[in-house]
Design an enzyme around this catalytic site. Structure first.
Site, PDB file in Angstrom:
ATOM      1  N   HIS A   1     -28.127  39.274 -43.723  1.00  0.00           N
ATOM      2  CA  HIS A   1     -27.678  38.334 -44.748  1.00  0.00           C
ATOM      3  C   HIS A   1     -28.728  37.340 -45.208  1.00  0.00           C
ATOM      4  O   HIS A   1     -28.744  36.946 -46.363  1.00  0.00           O
ATOM      5  CB  HIS A   1     -26.362  37.686 -44.337  1.00  0.00           C
ATOM      6  CG  HIS A   1     -25.241  38.655 -44.542  1.00  0.00           C
ATOM      7  ND1 HIS A   1     -24.713  39.375 -43.506  1.00  0.00           N
ATOM      8  CD2 HIS A   1     -24.660  39.094 -45.661  1.00  0.00           C
ATOM      9  CE1 HIS A   1     -23.806  40.212 -44.006  1.00  0.00           C
ATOM     10  NE2 HIS A   1     -23.757  40.064 -45.304  1.00  0.00           N
TER      11      HIS A   1
ATOM     12  N   ARG B   1     -20.005  37.264 -53.786  1.00  0.00           N
ATOM     13  CA  ARG B   1     -19.735  37.118 -52.344  1.00  0.00           C
ATOM     14  C   ARG B   1     -19.237  35.702 -52.076  1.00  0.00           C
ATOM     15  O   ARG B   1     -20.032  34.784 -51.834  1.00  0.00           O
ATOM     16  CB  ARG B   1     -21.011  37.362 -51.533  1.00  0.00           C
ATOM     17  CG  ARG B   1     -21.542  38.788 -51.578  1.00  0.00           C
ATOM     18  CD  ARG B   1     -22.762  38.912 -50.666  1.00  0.00           C
ATOM     19  NE  ARG B   1     -23.075  40.284 -50.323  1.00  0.00           N
ATOM     20  CZ  ARG B   1     -24.045  41.001 -50.886  1.00  0.00           C
ATOM     21  NH1 ARG B   1     -24.788  40.485 -51.822  1.00  0.00           N
ATOM     22  NH2 ARG B   1     -24.262  42.245 -50.501  1.00  0.00           N
TER      23      ARG B   1
ATOM     24  N   ARG C   1     -15.013  38.780 -54.535  1.00  0.00           N
ATOM     25  CA  ARG C   1     -14.567  39.393 -53.288  1.00  0.00           C
ATOM     26  C   ARG C   1     -13.996  38.285 -52.396  1.00  0.00           C
ATOM     27  O   ARG C   1     -14.618  37.230 -52.248  1.00  0.00           O
ATOM     28  CB  ARG C   1     -15.753  40.053 -52.585  1.00  0.00           C
ATOM     29  CG  ARG C   1     -15.400  40.571 -51.219  1.00  0.00           C
ATOM     30  CD  ARG C   1     -16.511  41.380 -50.638  1.00  0.00           C
ATOM     31  NE  ARG C   1     -17.617  40.563 -50.163  1.00  0.00           N
ATOM     32  CZ  ARG C   1     -18.739  41.087 -49.671  1.00  0.00           C
ATOM     33  NH1 ARG C   1     -18.910  42.389 -49.622  1.00  0.00           N
ATOM     34  NH2 ARG C   1     -19.697  40.301 -49.241  1.00  0.00           N
TER      35      ARG C   1
ATOM     36  N   ASN D   1     -23.873  49.277 -48.047  1.00  0.00           N
ATOM     37  CA  ASN D   1     -24.542  48.750 -46.840  1.00  0.00           C
ATOM     38  C   ASN D   1     -23.691  49.043 -45.612  1.00  0.00           C
ATOM     39  O   ASN D   1     -24.162  49.566 -44.608  1.00  0.00           O
ATOM     40  CB  ASN D   1     -24.749  47.238 -46.927  1.00  0.00           C
ATOM     41  CG  ASN D   1     -25.547  46.817 -48.142  1.00  0.00           C
ATOM     42  OD1 ASN D   1     -26.296  47.619 -48.686  1.00  0.00           O
ATOM     43  ND2 ASN D   1     -25.373  45.582 -48.574  1.00  0.00           N
ATOM     44  N   ASP D   2     -22.417  48.669 -45.712  1.00  0.00           N
ATOM     45  CA  ASP D   2     -21.533  48.908 -44.566  1.00  0.00           C
ATOM     46  C   ASP D   2     -21.156  50.379 -44.445  1.00  0.00           C
ATOM     47  O   ASP D   2     -21.098  50.918 -43.346  1.00  0.00           O
ATOM     48  CB  ASP D   2     -20.271  48.039 -44.666  1.00  0.00           C
ATOM     49  CG  ASP D   2     -20.524  46.646 -44.095  1.00  0.00           C
ATOM     50  OD1 ASP D   2     -21.078  46.567 -42.977  1.00  0.00           O
ATOM     51  OD2 ASP D   2     -20.199  45.647 -44.768  1.00  0.00           O
TER      52      ASP D   2
ATOM     53  N   CYS E   1     -21.883  48.557 -55.014  1.00  0.00           N
ATOM     54  CA  CYS E   1     -22.541  47.245 -55.028  1.00  0.00           C
ATOM     55  C   CYS E   1     -23.404  46.980 -53.799  1.00  0.00           C
ATOM     56  O   CYS E   1     -23.733  45.845 -53.523  1.00  0.00           O
ATOM     57  CB  CYS E   1     -21.515  46.138 -55.206  1.00  0.00           C
ATOM     58  SG  CYS E   1     -20.301  46.072 -53.883  1.00  0.00           S
TER      59      CYS E   1
HETATM   60  C1  PEP Z   1     -21.888  46.285 -48.568  1.00  0.00           C
HETATM   61  O1  PEP Z   1     -21.467  46.374 -47.415  1.00  0.00           O
HETATM   62  O2  PEP Z   1     -22.534  47.181 -49.136  1.00  0.00           O
HETATM   63  C2  PEP Z   1     -21.653  45.056 -49.353  1.00  0.00           C
HETATM   64  C3  PEP Z   1     -21.950  45.007 -50.624  1.00  0.00           C
HETATM   65  O3  PEP Z   1     -21.183  43.976 -48.681  1.00  0.00           O
HETATM   66  P1  PEP Z   1     -22.057  43.037 -47.752  1.00  0.00           P
HETATM   67  O4  PEP Z   1     -23.491  43.464 -47.889  1.00  0.00           O
HETATM   68  O5  PEP Z   1     -21.829  41.646 -48.211  1.00  0.00           O
HETATM   69  O6  PEP Z   1     -21.503  43.319 -46.399  1.00  0.00           O
HETATM   70 MG    MG Z   2     -20.062  44.891 -46.664  1.00  0.00          MG
END
Ligand code: PEP
Ligand code: MG
Length: 756
Positions: A367, A474, A510, A633-634, A681
């Site tokens: 982050h 976010r 979100r 990402n997740d 995203c």
């Molecule tokens: C993701 O997980 O791709 C996402 C956009 O959320 P974050 O990166 O805030 O977990």
């Molecule tokens: Mg995420």
């Protein structure tokens, strides 16, 4: 030795006088070695300084042949002097010639001396040289004499560090401290930053070395140690989540060290030898760091850095300095160098002064990196050793393109980079020209490019980049940078500002996505979890604490009065979670309309697709929501079972591999089949080559950091999409090819002149 109690004190007083007298550096050094020899009743005293080519050069001597000064040289590790420098430990020998490492330098005429005491000249754990005394008789130097010579070496370290000796260098020869060094690691955010080092947790440099009154200094040390111990006990007694788990272990270690008798004794001894309390802390720490530098045990190394932190705290107590002063004295082109850092800590620095961020750890999707990207600064990571090699104020170049840093760069490198910066500025100019051109492929297929945002600093980027809207706002970032839960009014104000800045372009908010690596220090309900990424986070947490969600939803509904509101839920695992959230939202809508509030003109509810369970119920998912946004990402973290913040694994698996792209394609296909808009995203959307792949497998909307809009649009406008679709038809489901998918895509782009 004459007066053993006052010997070191007398010597230090003499050195202080010498340092203050105006004279040529060579004369000063000659006087220093002369006085040390006299004070220690030694026939010889010599100083060797470490050069950047790992050679120790004789800089001054009393007793050896003076013609050998600047000529006698030893390599690091060679002879007794080289051994001391390499090991950073003193050598105390009654018969030096018997030592296996002894190397005879004929030009010095040292063969007649038997006893030998040499100590490393250390500063912040780095060896800068070696200081030696020798006697003809065979004798062993006492412990207090070793201590005295080490203290003297500290004064010399200061002379070297402040550049006093650089005038003595021959052209082309550099001292080790000022040596240019380059590191390579990973590129986390594109851009080139030229500026000056700001250590995130600065080592405090002590310049006031000599005390006037030892007893007074010991008392000062005691007072500061006591307040340090109290503050640690106080932190330990708080049952705060910020002080649980690993933090607690660190604090326990601090407490143990702060009460360590040996440490306190060494500090007091150094003060009694004439140092100030600050200089004593620095000296003891420097000795210890140098001794531990060769340790490989990761646990002990970690403890050493705890000890460093503790010593730094003690120095701050002694000097009465707080972190605020550091932010105040920030240069206007600051490049922050840190071991690791939290997202909120980065936001403590004024944006207008930041030119780059260098992390020893970190991963592209952590982050702090996401926040740095939102702030638009170049970021590099995995720069092991950068913190200990850098000094506050050192010139440095951050290369976010190649994933490199250049510390204390040579002028020609600086010139080359200045040229690179000009070239990039011209390219930015091209992107600006593209800003108002349609975002479509060469064969005319429109692809919506949106930005990710989360703070008010991001808002101007919407207009600057020419993006079609905000694809991911976010909301948790506001919570992460606050010291307590933001009040409903503060939330509403931010959401209203965002919608106003968007001027009618769509914004997807979100709901707060906390937990996992997004920790709110003030959130008392969170517990230490074994696997936080798989734990109580995001929608799981907010459904269990509906008060939090209700407040946020109400703030969003009010802020969006008279406009469209797009809401999305993070980390959905089961469809029932969407239904439960919808119930809470409906209830809030009813509540607000009962009190005649201005409601949004329409409300769209979407889900983030981040958990693989949703991949197996895509049609049901598409029907249950108004839109879907893939959080790559997740999703990548869970599909590949790879912690997104784990530095070691950061480059191990490639999201542009066939299995992951196949999963993404099934999502795009399901969206089309069900007429449910789908976007993506995660960080994947922001790299031209992966954005190209996403377009090729069917995505028509992607959201990324603002700086990526230009390069991605430039890529799209050159992309013959039909050809890429044909490429995927041939390659995506083909049996595993020998050539990796990324290489195939790169070749596809290169053959057609597509800028990726
Ligand atoms: C993701 O997980 O791709 C996402 C956009 O959320 P974050 O990166 O805030 O977990
Ligand atoms: Mg995420």
């Amino acid at each position: 030795m004459r007066d053993t109690a006052s010997g070191p004190r007398v010597l230090l007083r003499r050195l202080r006088e010498l340092m203050q007298e105006p004279m040529e550096p060579q004369d000063r050094l000659d006087r220093i070695v002369h006085d040390i020899a006299a004070n220690m009743v030694a026939e010889v005293c010599s100083l060797y300084v470490l050069r950047s080519d790992s050679v120790l050069e004789l800089y001054a001597t009393e007793g050896l042949n003076k013609n050998a000064v600047h000529l006698a040289q030893l390599r690091l590790g060679q002879g007794l002097v080289g051994t001391i420098a390499a090991s950073a430990r003193p050598l105390n020998l009654s018969n030096a010639q018997e030592h296996p490492a002894f190397a005879y330098l004929p030009e010095t005429g040292e063969e007649i001396y038997h006893s030998f005491l040499g100590v490393p000249v250390l500063r912040a754990g780095r060896t800068l040289g070696v200081l030696v005394v020798q006697n003809k008789t065979m004798r062993n130097y006492r412990e207090d004499e070793v201590e005295a010579l080490e203290t003297t070496a500290m004064v010399i370290a200061e002379m070297i560090a402040t550049g006093d000796l650089s005038r003595l260098n021959r052209t082309g020869v550099e001292l080790d401290l000022r040596r240019p060094v380059s590191f390579t690691g990973s590129a986390f955010n594109d851009g080139i930053g030229l500026g000056h080092v700001v250590l995130h947790e600065p080592r405090i440099v002590v310049t006031n070395l000599f005390n006037e009154d030892s007893e007074e200094e010991v008392r000062r040390l005691e007072t500061s140690l006591n307040s340090l111990r109290l503050s640690i006990d106080d932190m330990l007694s708080r049952r705060d989540v910020a002080f649980e788990g690993e933090h607690r272990e660190v604090l326990e270690a601090y407490r143990m060290f702060a009460n360590d008798r040996g440490w306190v004794r060494r500090l007091e001894e150094a003060i009694r030898n004439g140092l100030t309390a600050e200089a004593a802390v620095e000296k003891v720490q420097s000795d210890m760091r140098a001794r531990m530098i060769h340790m490989t045990d990761p646990y002990l190394r970690e403890r050493m850095s705890d000890f460093d932190d503790l010593a730094n705290r003690l120095l701050r107590q002694l000097m009465g300095r707080g972190p605020e002063d550091i932010a105040q004295s920030l240069p206007k082109d600051a490049i922050i160098v840190a071991r690791s850092m939290g997202a909120a800590e980065l936001l403590d620095y004024p944006r207008e002064k930041l030119r780059g961020l260098v992390l020893e750890d970190g991963a592209a999707t952590s982050h702090v990196v996401i926040v740095a990207r939102a702030m638009g600064i170049p970021v590099v990571g995995q720069m092991k050793g950068a913190v200990s090699m850098a000094e506050n104020g050192d010139p440095v170049i951050v290369d976010g393109e190649e994933g490199a840093i250049h510390l204390r760069p040579q002028p020609d490198l600086e010139t080359a980079y200045a040229e690179k910066v000009r070239f990039r500025a011209r390219r930015q100019e091209l992107y600006r020209e593209l800003r108002d051109k349609p975002s479509e492929t060469r064969d005319g297929v429109g692809i919506d490019l949106l930005i990710n945002a989360g703070l008010s600093v991001d808002l101007p980027h919407l207009a600057d980049s020419g993006a079609a809207g905000i694809g991911l706002f976010r909301t948790e970032l506001q919570f992460m940078v606050a010291s307590a839960f933001p009040r409903a009014e503060a939330q509403e104000r931010l959401y209203r500002d965002v919608l106003e800045a968007a001027h009618g372009k769509p914004v997807t908010f979100r709901t707060i996505d906390i937990g996992g690596d997004k920790v709110l220090p003030y959130f008392k309900d969170a517990e230490q979890e074994e696997n936080p990424a798989l734990g109580w986070r995001a929608i799981r947490l907010t459904l269990d604490r509906p008060g939090l969600l209700k407040t946020q939803i109400r703030a969003l509904l009010k802020a969006a009065g008279g406009r469209e509101l797009k809401l999305m839920l993070p980390m959905v695992t089961e469809l029932s979670e969407i239904a439960q959230a919808r119930e809470i939202i409906d209830k809030e809508v009813r509540h607000l309309s009962r009190f005649a509030h201005h409601l949004p003109t329409s409300l769209k509810l979407g889900a983030m697709l981040e958990v693989p369970s949703l991949l197996f119920q895509l049609d049901e998912l598409m029907k249950a929501v108004d839109f879907v946004s893939v959080g790559s990402n997740d999703l990548f973290q869970f599909v590949m079972a790879v912690d997104r913040g784990n530095t070691r694994l950061a480059d191990r698996f490639d999201p542009l591999c066939a299995p992951f792209l196949r999963a993404l394609k099934t999502i795009a296909d399901a969206g089309r089949r069900n007429r449910t808009p789908v976007t993506l995203c995660g960080e994947l959307a922001g790299k031209p080559i992966s954005a190209m792949a996403l377009a090729g497998i069917g995505f028509r909307s992607i959201s990324m950091s603002p700086a990526s809009i230009g390069p991605v649009k430039a890529m799209l406008r050159e992309l013959p999409l039909k050809e890429l679709e044909a490429f995927f038809a041939d390659n995506l489901d083909a049996p595993a090819a020998k050539v990796p998918m990324r290489a195939l895509l790169q070749a596809f782009a290169d053959d057609r002149g597509i800028p990726v």
